[in-house]
Design a protein around this motif. Sequence first.
Motif, PDB file in Angstrom:
ATOM      1  N   TYR A 586       0.808  -1.232   0.000  1.00 23.15           N
ATOM      2  CA  TYR A 586       0.000   0.000   0.000  1.00 23.15           C
ATOM      3  C   TYR A 586       0.834   1.272   0.000  1.00 23.15           C
ATOM      4  O   TYR A 586       0.434   2.287  -0.583  1.00 23.15           O
ATOM      5  CB  TYR A 586      -0.954   0.004   1.206  1.00 23.15           C
ATOM      6  N   ALA A 587       1.991   1.259   0.670  1.00 22.15           N
ATOM      7  CA  ALA A 587       2.792   2.492   0.755  1.00 22.15           C
ATOM      8  C   ALA A 587       3.558   2.779  -0.528  1.00 22.15           C
ATOM      9  O   ALA A 587       4.120   3.868  -0.684  1.00 22.15           O
ATOM     10  CB  ALA A 587       3.769   2.396   1.932  1.00 22.15           C
ATOM     11  N   GLU A 588       3.583   1.833  -1.452  1.00 21.68           N
ATOM     12  CA  GLU A 588       4.366   1.999  -2.677  1.00 21.68           C
ATOM     13  C   GLU A 588       3.601   2.739  -3.772  1.00 21.68           C
ATOM     14  O   GLU A 588       4.205   3.217  -4.733  1.00 21.68           O
ATOM     15  CB  GLU A 588       4.804   0.624  -3.197  1.00 21.68           C
ATOM     16  N   ARG A 716       0.973  -3.460   6.210  1.00 24.11           N
ATOM     17  CA  ARG A 716       2.377  -3.543   6.608  1.00 24.11           C
ATOM     18  C   ARG A 716       2.739  -2.363   7.507  1.00 24.11           C
ATOM     19  O   ARG A 716       2.414  -1.205   7.194  1.00 24.11           O
ATOM     20  CB  ARG A 716       3.229  -3.528   5.342  1.00 24.11           C
ATOM     21  N   TYR A 718       5.594  -0.013   9.488  1.00 22.12           N
ATOM     22  CA  TYR A 718       6.975   0.439   9.449  1.00 22.12           C
ATOM     23  C   TYR A 718       7.337   1.008  10.824  1.00 22.12           C
ATOM     24  O   TYR A 718       6.466   1.491  11.554  1.00 22.12           O
ATOM     25  CB  TYR A 718       7.159   1.509   8.361  1.00 22.12           C
ATOM     26  N   LEU A 724       9.691   6.922   4.523  1.00 25.86           N
ATOM     27  CA  LEU A 724       9.417   6.417   3.180  1.00 25.86           C
ATOM     28  C   LEU A 724       9.001   7.562   2.272  1.00 25.86           C
ATOM     29  O   LEU A 724       8.427   8.553   2.736  1.00 25.86           O
ATOM     30  CB  LEU A 724       8.266   5.406   3.207  1.00 25.86           C
ATOM     31  N   LEU A 726       6.403   9.231   0.238  1.00 33.06           N
ATOM     32  CA  LEU A 726       4.950   9.156   0.247  1.00 33.06           C
ATOM     33  C   LEU A 726       4.448   9.554  -1.130  1.00 33.06           C
ATOM     34  O   LEU A 726       4.652  10.670  -1.592  1.00 33.06           O
ATOM     35  CB  LEU A 726       4.364  10.078   1.323  1.00 33.06           C
ATOM     36  N   SER A 732       1.644   6.060   4.972  1.00 31.59           N
ATOM     37  CA  SER A 732       2.379   4.955   5.586  1.00 31.59           C
ATOM     38  C   SER A 732       1.953   4.858   7.042  1.00 31.59           C
ATOM     39  O   SER A 732       1.583   5.856   7.669  1.00 31.59           O
ATOM     40  CB  SER A 732       3.897   5.163   5.474  1.00 31.59           C
ATOM     41  N   HIS A 734       2.937   3.453  10.920  1.00 25.59           N
ATOM     42  CA  HIS A 734       4.132   3.173  11.714  1.00 25.59           C
ATOM     43  C   HIS A 734       3.753   2.717  13.120  1.00 25.59           C
ATOM     44  O   HIS A 734       2.848   3.272  13.746  1.00 25.59           O
ATOM     45  CB  HIS A 734       5.012   4.414  11.797  1.00 25.59           C
TER      46      HIS A 734
END
Length: 766
Positions: A586-588, A716, A718, A724, A726, A732, A734
């Motif tokens: 998802y964060a990519e 996921r 972090y 990262l 964004l 993201s 955490h």
Amino acid sequence: MKKELITMQRFFSVLLAITGFAVLLASCAQAPSPKATGSLSLALDGSSRTVAPDSTAYICVSYNVSGIGPESATFLDQDISGPAYTRAGLLVGEWTILVQGENSNGHVIMDKSFPLTIVGGQTASSAVLLERTAGNGTLSFNAHWVVAADFTSASGTLTPIGGSSQTLSLSISGGNQVVYSQVLAAGDYLLNLSLSGAEADTKTEVFQIYEGFTSSVDWDMSVNVAPGGWVYTSSSPVYPVDFEGGTAKTIDISGLAGRSLYLVKANVSSAAAIAANTGSAASQFSVVPYDKPLAILQPEFIPDPDKLVRMEHRDAALFNANPPLLSELKNQASPKTLPGMERQDATSYGTIDPLLTVGTSTKTFWVQNASNAWVQITATLRAAGQYCYVWVANGNYGATSTLNNDNLVTTSQAQALVNKFDGTGPNYTDGIFKNVTNIFGYEFGGGTGGTGGRDADQHIAILLYDVGYDYSSGQTGGILGYFWGKDYYTQVQMDPNNIKTNYAEIFYIDAHFTDRYPTMIISTLAHEYQHMIHFSEKSVEYGQASPAWYNEMCSMVAEDLVAANIGLNPVTDGSLDRMPGFNYHYAESGVSDWLESNTLASYASAFAFGAYLERNYGGAPLFQAMLANNSVAEASVTAALASRGYSDTFADAFRHYGEALVYTTTRPSGSSVKFNNQARTDPVGTLSYTAVAFDLGAYQQYNYAAGWVASSFGPRLYTPSTALELRPYGLSIHSQTAWQSLVSNTLSVNLTAPADPDVSFYLMVK
């Protein structure tokens, strides 16, 4: 209000059975070792509270077994991980057995040696207790509080279990903390800490010390919360962080006992935010890992050979996102009114073109081969219904085929597609056609009184062939189907682009996947039908170029909304199958991304946001409003929200999006946070559509490059200090072990402000 890292003390009870021919070992590991045939039983006993190093540091995951016996006989077996182990042919006599337990880093953390007598033909057994290896580790604690006057003196004792206590030399530093660290021999220790002043408090805890590790704990002894802190309540579980123009902020959070803390970073912008500008977080709660060189741990992937991975038709998606000659499309002539094709009548729904006969009529279509070169294939009309024709390429037709992986489609399979697209119930309300058009509108020339569009026939053409010419009998990934707006143009218009047009309202569907995954093909038809309607509504009618993320979001939502109405399982037969990939990637890819290098992540991201809008902002009526307005992308979402009575804009909805990714199971009592694990049913005209509830945390993570990620569920996470990039309208999440299932009531978090003004921080407690 106290904070502590609590785990359950592990006692490893090992039952060792040895015969003249075998040593039997059973462990707590999950899978049998290929060389193991006996058993050593490893059991967990006791429940004393303990402060220990990193939870994986003190758990034995594999074992080494060695022995020295008569006549200098020896053996050594390493990395025993299965429930059974066999060592044959041990000589009769006296043996010394050594069992060593290793953690996941390959470090020996427990061992036990003992004598054992082997008698011929008999079994020798012994119950042994694995003990911590000799050596030194470190005990470390930090007791701190907010208001300095609460505690002004500190004292304490440390007692080895079974030994004599020693008085600790403690002092208060900085007015509000006691910091202590000491190297100790491996073993268990009882700590008693007392604080006094305007208030009084004590702490009693057992520490487990392991060779080479630091057992660390951070206690918040605060009685009074300083001004500016955040008091968590279930009705207010989200804290938008306001840095007030500063570069850092410390927030003292109370009300945390039994709960977990998350930081969500959200980039509320259509431009990416570089990693260095996204800020970070830290707290005094920490775990110090083993300080010797260790093998780098790789994620444990469990590949699924039958996981269907749906991919896009790249050229079609790029064309549909930026179609040429938009101003000429709307009033372009039908081929049947062009010179030499003067038939004026349009073929209406329910009436098959009189020039066509099912089973014998053939037609040629332009498609791309494996090299993307244009080739013509011949297909035969194999089924026709109220709203569609199904053409099957002659090379992909098998009249008597019974296999599901031979790339051959039968007449009955073609008819099954017609039945699902049209529907078979009263008024066809159980078919894709009625359910999709009722929300999204009609393709060009469709609907009551429609002209039939580009081919002057209101039936939708469905062509089955080997899309991409990439068939293999075991194929589980590829393009299931596509719609390509190029078929709305004349060949003269497409020649400069080296594209061939079939000049019709047509879907292209893969024959192999129709054979092997029929329910996913039905879902794909709903998906592609939205694309066809979308092209008509946005590009033909309003002259808009609709970006891929927005168009794909609408198509995946179409799958999601109509699934139950057309007899599919919304959880297994539609877009929700993208949730495992979303959880890992998802964060990519941001909501408004479309990454050529990572389209699978972009698909997953686009649908996840659409699913969130469905369940939190208006279901099917919201998407009906989105397709009906004369804008696309963020502006279209904002306009649709306003038309449905919501004050939130697209950006506002995105600011709340992280809530649905954190609160995956339930909404905190009394709060208004967004979450997806709620079903909603909404009427559109005479039909109703249900968006089923789903718990994102119940989906295992799936890495598109490597497979299933073992023991990893939900989005996921972090670490708080990880920065990262964004992506546009990306985020993201955490957290860390020390923020999960907190025992303490309070926690102090130090935040470094993002340098990018479009990045916002949200602290969330659940």
